[in-house]
Scaffold this motif. Sequence first.
Motif, PDB file in Angstrom:
ATOM      1  N   HIS A   1      -6.769 -13.196  -0.318  1.00  0.00           N
ATOM      2  CA  HIS A   1      -5.462 -13.754   0.824  1.00  0.00           C
ATOM      3  C   HIS A   1      -4.656 -12.906   1.192  1.00  0.00           C
ATOM      4  O   HIS A   1      -4.178 -12.276   2.443  1.00  0.00           O
ATOM      5  N   LYS A   2      -4.315 -11.871  -0.285  1.00  0.00           N
ATOM      6  CA  LYS A   2      -3.646 -11.172   0.214  1.00  0.00           C
ATOM      7  C   LYS A   2      -3.898  -9.643   1.021  1.00  0.00           C
ATOM      8  O   LYS A   2      -2.936  -9.106   1.949  1.00  0.00           O
ATOM      9  N   LEU A   3      -5.527  -9.307   0.293  1.00  0.00           N
ATOM     10  CA  LEU A   3      -5.806  -8.149   0.889  1.00  0.00           C
ATOM     11  C   LEU A   3      -6.262  -8.104   2.029  1.00  0.00           C
ATOM     12  O   LEU A   3      -6.097  -7.305   2.876  1.00  0.00           O
TER      13      LEU A   3
ATOM     14  N   SER B   1      -9.610  -6.174   8.549  1.00  0.00           N
ATOM     15  CA  SER B   1     -10.587  -5.336   8.844  1.00  0.00           C
ATOM     16  C   SER B   1     -11.723  -5.665   7.435  1.00  0.00           C
ATOM     17  O   SER B   1     -12.881  -5.692   8.285  1.00  0.00           O
ATOM     18  N   ILE B   2     -11.672  -6.796   6.949  1.00  0.00           N
ATOM     19  CA  ILE B   2     -12.394  -7.041   6.063  1.00  0.00           C
ATOM     20  C   ILE B   2     -12.427  -8.302   5.914  1.00  0.00           C
ATOM     21  O   ILE B   2     -11.490  -9.119   6.717  1.00  0.00           O
ATOM     22  N   ARG B   3     -13.440  -8.419   6.199  1.00  0.00           N
ATOM     23  CA  ARG B   3     -14.168 -10.411   6.158  1.00  0.00           C
ATOM     24  C   ARG B   3     -13.456 -10.798   5.548  1.00  0.00           C
ATOM     25  O   ARG B   3     -13.635 -10.794   3.852  1.00  0.00           O
ATOM     26  N   HIS B   4     -13.387 -12.287   5.603  1.00  0.00           N
ATOM     27  CA  HIS B   4     -13.116 -13.047   4.055  1.00  0.00           C
ATOM     28  C   HIS B   4     -14.186 -12.684   3.265  1.00  0.00           C
ATOM     29  O   HIS B   4     -13.398 -13.020   2.015  1.00  0.00           O
ATOM     30  N   GLY B   5     -14.910 -13.257   3.100  1.00  0.00           N
ATOM     31  CA  GLY B   5     -16.059 -13.002   2.126  1.00  0.00           C
ATOM     32  C   GLY B   5     -16.038 -11.741   1.244  1.00  0.00           C
ATOM     33  O   GLY B   5     -15.868 -11.699   0.256  1.00  0.00           O
TER      34      GLY B   5
ATOM     35  N   ILE C   1     -14.019  -8.828  -3.605  1.00  0.00           N
ATOM     36  CA  ILE C   1     -12.983  -8.115  -4.449  1.00  0.00           C
ATOM     37  C   ILE C   1     -12.512  -8.328  -5.325  1.00  0.00           C
ATOM     38  O   ILE C   1     -12.129  -8.408  -6.294  1.00  0.00           O
ATOM     39  N   GLY C   2     -12.016  -9.781  -5.017  1.00  0.00           N
ATOM     40  CA  GLY C   2     -10.664 -10.615  -5.565  1.00  0.00           C
ATOM     41  C   GLY C   2     -11.846 -11.309  -7.017  1.00  0.00           C
ATOM     42  O   GLY C   2     -10.857 -11.509  -8.004  1.00  0.00           O
ATOM     43  N   MET C   3     -13.097 -11.697  -6.679  1.00  0.00           N
ATOM     44  CA  MET C   3     -13.542 -12.034  -7.408  1.00  0.00           C
ATOM     45  C   MET C   3     -14.482 -11.298  -8.834  1.00  0.00           C
ATOM     46  O   MET C   3     -13.997 -11.021 -10.095  1.00  0.00           O
ATOM     47  N   ALA C   4     -14.456  -9.731  -8.533  1.00  0.00           N
ATOM     48  CA  ALA C   4     -14.400  -8.329  -9.159  1.00  0.00           C
ATOM     49  C   ALA C   4     -13.464  -8.287  -9.986  1.00  0.00           C
ATOM     50  O   ALA C   4     -13.807  -8.573 -11.754  1.00  0.00           O
ATOM     51  N   LEU C   5     -12.098  -8.377  -9.437  1.00  0.00           N
ATOM     52  CA  LEU C   5     -10.433  -8.412  -9.867  1.00  0.00           C
ATOM     53  C   LEU C   5     -10.290  -9.270 -10.732  1.00  0.00           C
ATOM     54  O   LEU C   5     -10.376  -8.606 -12.219  1.00  0.00           O
TER      55      LEU C   5
END
Lengths: 387, 387
Positions: B274-276, B283-287, B292-296
Amino acid sequence: MNENFLSPLTSQFQVQYRYSVQFTKGIFDLKNPSLRDFLISEKKDGDTKKALVVLDQGLISHYPNLVSEIKEYFNGLTLVVQLTGDIMVIPGGEVCKNDPQHWDSLVKAVDLYGIDRHSYMIAIGGGAILDLVGYVAAVSHRGIRLIRIPTTVLSQNDSGVGVKNSINYHGKKNFLGTFAPPIAVFNDLLFLESLDVRDWRSGMAEAIKVSLIKDKDFFLWIESNTHSLKNRDLEAMAYLVHRCAELHMEHIANGDPFEFGSSRPLDFGHWAAHKLEYLSEFSIRHGEAVAIGMALDTVYSNQKNFLSKVELDRILDLLKNLGFVIFHTKLAENEKQILYSGLQEFREHLGGKLTIMLLAGIGIPREVHEIDEKSLANSVDYLEQVV
Amino acid sequence: MNENFLSPLTSQFQVQYRYSVQFTKGIFDLKNPSLRDFLISEKKDGDTKKALVVLDQGLISHYPNLVSEIKEYFNGLTLVVQLTGDIMVIPGGEVCKNDPQHWDSLVKAVDLYGIDRHSYMIAIGGGAILDLVGYVAAVSHRGIRLIRIPTTVLSQNDSGVGVKNSINYHGKKNFLGTFAPPIAVFNDLLFLESLDVRDWRSGMAEAIKVSLIKDKDFFLWIESNTHSLKNRDLEAMAYLVHRCAELHMEHIANGDPFEFGSSRPLDFGHWAAHKLEYLSEFSIRHGEAVAIGMALDTVYSNQKNFLSKVELDRILDLLKNLGFVIFHTKLAENEKQILYSGLQEFREHLGGKLTIMLLAGIGIPREVHEIDEKSLANSVDYLEQVV
């Protein structure tokens, strides 16, 4: 293609709601345990919860120390609940639902103070304030816990114990809103002492309404207590509020709480009342408009031979004996507009087929799906003469 | 005073919800009966219902005839449903949830066309349009019947089959919204052909998410179908969407549908996402942000010794093989901001105690209540190196 990928899915679930309405006297008296005990019982995890308190401006003139009393009450509860920011004071009455700036100031406060879904919004005031705060609480973060402290007869016996909230939109009453039960309601009898005579009286209209369509015994009780009720006997009013709230809550819980189907809310006398409030530019109270609307629909019920002349007289007499004025010049001046746009807006707001509740007797409702112009005109004339 | 007047009242009731998600191809093809049959089955009384159709602008460039096809489809249904006014075309994506003028134009249309609680709003488009129209439908007249026709992978497998709606408020994502199930959802597979490569791919992030926390078999299926999914095999995508929607709907119906308690929505990888999204100015899609959030959070799970290195590699490989970029420079540049304000906003939106879902294995979630700065910094560094 494997048709399994196309098989339909169905989601089916139920959502449980439960809330209590407590009746008390002097809720912010430091010795009064009602609110404190409730808040302590809700403290399930270790966290201190936040609370944003919103107060009806009209209360301040009667209770100049109310803000400090509330703060002092919560000072003893800081491990359970912490008030955030200042207590917000908002003008009560229809203006707070009409002017979007009040809605916006509350949403801003929710954001600013970090009021989350497990925090409380505590609304203290008349029905309009409760509607406004309830709507903000319902849509912010998809639902903040709402505690209602209704301070008028009308809100204690009707809207304040129900499941709705709303604001107006470009003059359309209650156009925006949701069904969202509170987590608790506290009816403080002592606040009723602060009401002026019009607010004291007008709140009783909803009690008469519910007696007429649900409970003849309650009607008889109101009839035999007319003198006490008119003369501001607090004990008589306490019974009226309690019984009306009870009937209202039973109707919601045992019916169609969120009105998905075509079942009716308890809206006898309300179709013309809504329009009349608007035409009078809200110079008459909701309850005053409902009294006129009920008088109109009662006469109309008699014109259509649903209701006897004896019962008609009895109902109009009760309204008049309690001090209600059962006619308004706007009714005669705008008869056609009330009939056509009033009925249309009423139908649109509830959706589906037009359904108007009339009376077949005291305590006996009868639904119709149209109002005829001639009988309505006769009813308006009748009211103008007997007022 | 008679203490009976002070006895507390309790309201307790449950509200039933039921809706189906149908999977179809070419929903507005005149020969396709899905939507028509549903609308006919809903015609319970004699009245013709109104419908207001809202269309995602993005669809028009791919389907220039879509507006006329929709009109023609409803031309054969005029005794059941009548379209009111023009089909409204609204720009899709986050802009429609950010700019209040879109919300206002829809509420105005509801008023203008007399859309009532028994009428339909039919939303056709990506998740943002569905969220916006769903919110308008939920609060106008306290709830208009909503039909969703999601047109993206993301909305067909996730938000479009769920129970939420929302708009943003001063940049706060989903700050305003409600829980309000639709009355029906139609997932039209053919719309997925119109998606650009980023939207085709990014919608799969939610399927990977739900497989990681709910269903290892589904993860294995995605892994073994990576090639087909990446190369836009419609049959493979149909299975992915169907299974993901099913898991999502099961979680809602068998859990706490309106999130009253502390049970979690399926939000693995979402707190940083959400923050990203916000930091990248959408500029990046929710998915893409969720990937990225899942990778993190996957790397972090390994840093905390919850998740093996073998499973970490497998998860990151799957994301990369599907074409996801699993790092964003804003992640390194704003590490502290993401950590502190990201976690705080995530907690505030859901309320109560901070709870972050991590992984103890593929298909095995593990909840924690804090994120430590050092392990998070290590995780960001790790991602930057392996991307």
